[in-house]
Structures are given as structure tokens and as C-alpha cells.
Design a protein around this motif. Structure first.
Motif, PDB file in Angstrom:
ATOM      1  N   GLU A   4      -1.156  29.960 -71.490  1.00 50.84           N
ATOM      2  CA  GLU A   4      -0.231  30.451 -72.519  1.00 50.84           C
ATOM      3  C   GLU A   4       0.229  29.318 -73.434  1.00 50.84           C
ATOM      4  O   GLU A   4       0.425  29.528 -74.625  1.00 50.84           O
ATOM      5  CB  GLU A   4       0.983  31.122 -71.875  1.00 50.84           C
ATOM      6  N   LYS A   5       0.408  28.144 -72.863  1.00 49.41           N
ATOM      7  CA  LYS A   5       0.840  26.972 -73.644  1.00 49.41           C
ATOM      8  C   LYS A   5      -0.343  26.265 -74.303  1.00 49.41           C
ATOM      9  O   LYS A   5      -0.164  25.293 -75.025  1.00 49.41           O
ATOM     10  CB  LYS A   5       1.593  25.976 -72.750  1.00 49.41           C
ATOM     11  N   ARG A   6      -1.554  26.757 -74.019  1.00 51.82           N
ATOM     12  CA  ARG A   6      -2.786  26.183 -74.563  1.00 51.82           C
ATOM     13  C   ARG A   6      -2.909  24.690 -74.229  1.00 51.82           C
ATOM     14  O   ARG A   6      -3.194  23.855 -75.092  1.00 51.82           O
ATOM     15  CB  ARG A   6      -2.878  26.408 -76.066  1.00 51.82           C
ATOM     16  N   LEU A   7      -2.696  24.399 -72.957  1.00 45.32           N
ATOM     17  CA  LEU A   7      -2.808  23.034 -72.461  1.00 45.32           C
ATOM     18  C   LEU A   7      -3.997  22.933 -71.523  1.00 45.32           C
ATOM     19  O   LEU A   7      -4.360  23.896 -70.856  1.00 45.32           O
ATOM     20  CB  LEU A   7      -1.538  22.637 -71.699  1.00 45.32           C
ATOM     21  N   THR A   8      -4.586  21.766 -71.472  1.00 44.30           N
ATOM     22  CA  THR A   8      -5.644  21.519 -70.502  1.00 44.30           C
ATOM     23  C   THR A   8      -5.008  21.045 -69.194  1.00 44.30           C
ATOM     24  O   THR A   8      -3.850  20.614 -69.169  1.00 44.30           O
ATOM     25  CB  THR A   8      -6.622  20.438 -70.991  1.00 44.30           C
ATOM     26  N   GLN A   9      -5.789  21.097 -68.140  1.00 45.78           N
ATOM     27  CA  GLN A   9      -5.302  20.578 -66.866  1.00 45.78           C
ATOM     28  C   GLN A   9      -4.985  19.095 -66.990  1.00 45.78           C
ATOM     29  O   GLN A   9      -3.998  18.615 -66.435  1.00 45.78           O
ATOM     30  CB  GLN A   9      -6.336  20.813 -65.766  1.00 45.78           C
ATOM     31  N   ASN A  10      -5.784  18.377 -67.750  1.00 47.30           N
ATOM     32  CA  ASN A  10      -5.555  16.953 -67.932  1.00 47.30           C
ATOM     33  C   ASN A  10      -4.248  16.683 -68.674  1.00 47.30           C
ATOM     34  O   ASN A  10      -3.522  15.749 -68.324  1.00 47.30           O
ATOM     35  CB  ASN A  10      -6.731  16.301 -68.659  1.00 47.30           C
ATOM     36  N   GLU A  11      -3.932  17.484 -69.688  1.00 43.76           N
ATOM     37  CA  GLU A  11      -2.679  17.293 -70.432  1.00 43.76           C
ATOM     38  C   GLU A  11      -1.467  17.506 -69.533  1.00 43.76           C
ATOM     39  O   GLU A  11      -0.497  16.746 -69.603  1.00 43.76           O
ATOM     40  CB  GLU A  11      -2.627  18.236 -71.635  1.00 43.76           C
ATOM     41  N   VAL A  12      -1.523  18.512 -68.688  1.00 41.15           N
ATOM     42  CA  VAL A  12      -0.423  18.751 -67.747  1.00 41.15           C
ATOM     43  C   VAL A  12      -0.331  17.595 -66.761  1.00 41.15           C
ATOM     44  O   VAL A  12       0.762  17.098 -66.470  1.00 41.15           O
ATOM     45  CB  VAL A  12      -0.601  20.097 -67.008  1.00 41.15           C
ATOM     46  N   ALA A  13      -1.465  17.144 -66.277  1.00 40.50           N
ATOM     47  CA  ALA A  13      -1.489  16.029 -65.328  1.00 40.50           C
ATOM     48  C   ALA A  13      -0.881  14.766 -65.935  1.00 40.50           C
ATOM     49  O   ALA A  13      -0.092  14.083 -65.279  1.00 40.50           O
ATOM     50  CB  ALA A  13      -2.915  15.768 -64.868  1.00 40.50           C
ATOM     51  N   ILE A  14      -1.229  14.468 -67.171  1.00 43.42           N
ATOM     52  CA  ILE A  14      -0.685  13.286 -67.841  1.00 43.42           C
ATOM     53  C   ILE A  14       0.831  13.392 -67.944  1.00 43.42           C
ATOM     54  O   ILE A  14       1.553  12.441 -67.651  1.00 43.42           O
ATOM     55  CB  ILE A  14      -1.334  13.089 -69.226  1.00 43.42           C
ATOM     56  N   TYR A  15       1.331  14.555 -68.345  1.00 45.22           N
ATOM     57  CA  TYR A  15       2.782  14.757 -68.464  1.00 45.22           C
ATOM     58  C   TYR A  15       3.474  14.545 -67.117  1.00 45.22           C
ATOM     59  O   TYR A  15       4.568  13.993 -67.058  1.00 45.22           O
ATOM     60  CB  TYR A  15       3.081  16.158 -69.006  1.00 45.22           C
ATOM     61  N   CYS A  16       2.825  15.004 -66.052  1.00 46.18           N
ATOM     62  CA  CYS A  16       3.415  14.915 -64.712  1.00 46.18           C
ATOM     63  C   CYS A  16       3.152  13.581 -64.024  1.00 46.18           C
ATOM     64  O   CYS A  16       3.619  13.352 -62.907  1.00 46.18           O
ATOM     65  CB  CYS A  16       2.893  16.047 -63.847  1.00 46.18           C
ATOM     66  N   ASP A  17       2.380  12.714 -64.684  1.00 47.38           N
ATOM     67  CA  ASP A  17       2.027  11.405 -64.144  1.00 47.38           C
ATOM     68  C   ASP A  17       1.277  11.531 -62.813  1.00 47.38           C
ATOM     69  O   ASP A  17       1.580  10.847 -61.827  1.00 47.38           O
ATOM     70  CB  ASP A  17       3.270  10.524 -63.991  1.00 47.38           C
ATOM     71  N   ILE A  18       0.304  12.449 -62.817  1.00 47.49           N
ATOM     72  CA  ILE A  18      -0.574  12.638 -61.667  1.00 47.49           C
ATOM     73  C   ILE A  18      -2.011  12.684 -62.179  1.00 47.49           C
ATOM     74  O   ILE A  18      -2.236  12.729 -63.386  1.00 47.49           O
ATOM     75  CB  ILE A  18      -0.244  13.941 -60.891  1.00 47.49           C
ATOM     76  N   THR A  19      -2.964  12.695 -61.272  1.00 45.98           N
ATOM     77  CA  THR A  19      -4.355  12.780 -61.702  1.00 45.98           C
ATOM     78  C   THR A  19      -4.704  14.233 -62.050  1.00 45.98           C
ATOM     79  O   THR A  19      -4.051  15.167 -61.581  1.00 45.98           O
ATOM     80  CB  THR A  19      -5.313  12.299 -60.603  1.00 45.98           C
ATOM     81  N   GLU A  20      -5.734  14.374 -62.846  1.00 49.91           N
ATOM     82  CA  GLU A  20      -6.201  15.718 -63.187  1.00 49.91           C
ATOM     83  C   GLU A  20      -6.644  16.454 -61.926  1.00 49.91           C
ATOM     84  O   GLU A  20      -6.380  17.647 -61.759  1.00 49.91           O
ATOM     85  CB  GLU A  20      -7.353  15.643 -64.188  1.00 49.91           C
ATOM     86  N   LYS A  21      -7.285  15.756 -61.010  1.00 53.79           N
ATOM     87  CA  LYS A  21      -7.738  16.358 -59.757  1.00 53.79           C
ATOM     88  C   LYS A  21      -6.551  16.875 -58.944  1.00 53.79           C
ATOM     89  O   LYS A  21      -6.625  17.958 -58.350  1.00 53.79           O
ATOM     90  CB  LYS A  21      -8.555  15.347 -58.944  1.00 53.79           C
ATOM     91  N   ALA A  22      -5.468  16.122 -58.929  1.00 50.49           N
ATOM     92  CA  ALA A  22      -4.274  16.570 -58.201  1.00 50.49           C
ATOM     93  C   ALA A  22      -3.769  17.884 -58.790  1.00 50.49           C
ATOM     94  O   ALA A  22      -3.462  18.828 -58.046  1.00 50.49           O
ATOM     95  CB  ALA A  22      -3.181  15.506 -58.257  1.00 50.49           C
ATOM     96  N   TYR A  23      -3.714  17.956 -60.122  1.00 47.73           N
ATOM     97  CA  TYR A  23      -3.256  19.206 -60.737  1.00 47.73           C
ATOM     98  C   TYR A  23      -4.237  20.346 -60.465  1.00 47.73           C
ATOM     99  O   TYR A  23      -3.820  21.469 -60.177  1.00 47.73           O
ATOM    100  CB  TYR A  23      -3.026  19.052 -62.249  1.00 47.73           C
ATOM    101  N   GLN A  24      -5.520  20.061 -60.530  1.00 49.42           N
ATOM    102  CA  GLN A  24      -6.521  21.093 -60.227  1.00 49.42           C
ATOM    103  C   GLN A  24      -6.306  21.648 -58.819  1.00 49.42           C
ATOM    104  O   GLN A  24      -6.425  22.858 -58.601  1.00 49.42           O
ATOM    105  CB  GLN A  24      -7.937  20.520 -60.334  1.00 49.42           C
ATOM    106  N   ASN A  25      -5.972  20.776 -57.886  1.00 47.01           N
ATOM    107  CA  ASN A  25      -5.716  21.215 -56.516  1.00 47.01           C
ATOM    108  C   ASN A  25      -4.531  22.179 -56.439  1.00 47.01           C
ATOM    109  O   ASN A  25      -4.519  23.070 -55.595  1.00 47.01           O
ATOM    110  CB  ASN A  25      -5.485  20.021 -55.596  1.00 47.01           C
ATOM    111  N   TYR A  26      -3.550  22.008 -57.305  1.00 43.33           N
ATOM    112  CA  TYR A  26      -2.407  22.931 -57.324  1.00 43.33           C
ATOM    113  C   TYR A  26      -2.843  24.309 -57.803  1.00 43.33           C
ATOM    114  O   TYR A  26      -2.430  25.323 -57.246  1.00 43.33           O
ATOM    115  CB  TYR A  26      -1.282  22.422 -58.216  1.00 43.33           C
ATOM    116  N   GLU A  27      -3.666  24.358 -58.840  1.00 50.46           N
ATOM    117  CA  GLU A  27      -4.140  25.650 -59.343  1.00 50.46           C
ATOM    118  C   GLU A  27      -5.099  26.315 -58.349  1.00 50.46           C
ATOM    119  O   GLU A  27      -5.185  27.537 -58.309  1.00 50.46           O
ATOM    120  CB  GLU A  27      -4.820  25.501 -60.706  1.00 50.46           C
ATOM    121  N   LEU A  28      -5.798  25.517 -57.584  1.00 52.27           N
ATOM    122  CA  LEU A  28      -6.713  26.062 -56.570  1.00 52.27           C
ATOM    123  C   LEU A  28      -6.008  26.311 -55.236  1.00 52.27           C
ATOM    124  O   LEU A  28      -6.574  26.903 -54.327  1.00 52.27           O
ATOM    125  CB  LEU A  28      -7.890  25.098 -56.344  1.00 52.27           C
TER     126      LEU A  28
END
Length: 74
Positions: free
Chosen positions: A15-39
């Protein structure tokens, strides 16, 4: 709760039109870490969940399925 969290993380991000990487950068985590949350192979710590709620402009209660209202009354 885990399924709801994963579904809402993905829904809010799209809805916010963000990539997983953009969210990860904002949260100061790796993209893989964020992907694990969605999975839902991993659950975010409270500090990270707060940052995610901030970037998506929703409440933590919404993300974890305690309410269907995206925002708490301010």
C-alpha cells in the motif's frame, strides 16, 4: 497471530509502495531479516515492530491482529 502479522506486513508495504529493502533500511536491519518477517520464519523484536508500524503509519495492535483499525484514536 503470526499469519496475520505476515499478511499485514506485506499488505501495508505494498500500500505504501515500498520495497522490502526500503523498509529494511528504515528499520536498520538487513533485507533478508525483513523478508523473514513477511515469510514468518522469524518474528520481529518489539523495537523493530515499532519502527515498522511507524513507517507504515499503523498501530502495532493492527499489525499483530488485535484490531482491524489501522490507527488508534489520537
Amino acid at each position: 497471530m503470526r499469519d496475520i502479522l505476515a499478511k499485514r506486513l506485506k499488505q501495508c508495504r505494498k500500500e505504501k509502495r515500498l520495497t522490502q529493502n526500503e523498509v529494511a533500511i528504515y528499520c536498520d536491519i538487513t533485507e533478508k531479516a525483513y523478508q523473514n518477517y513477511e515469510l514468518m520464519t522469524r518474528e520481529p523484536k518489539l523495537e523493530i515492530l515499532r519502527k515498522i508500524a511507524d513507517i507504515f503509519d499503523v498501530s502495532i495492535d493492527y499489525l499483530v491482529g488485535r484490531t482491524d483499525k489501522k490507527q488508534v484514536n489520537k
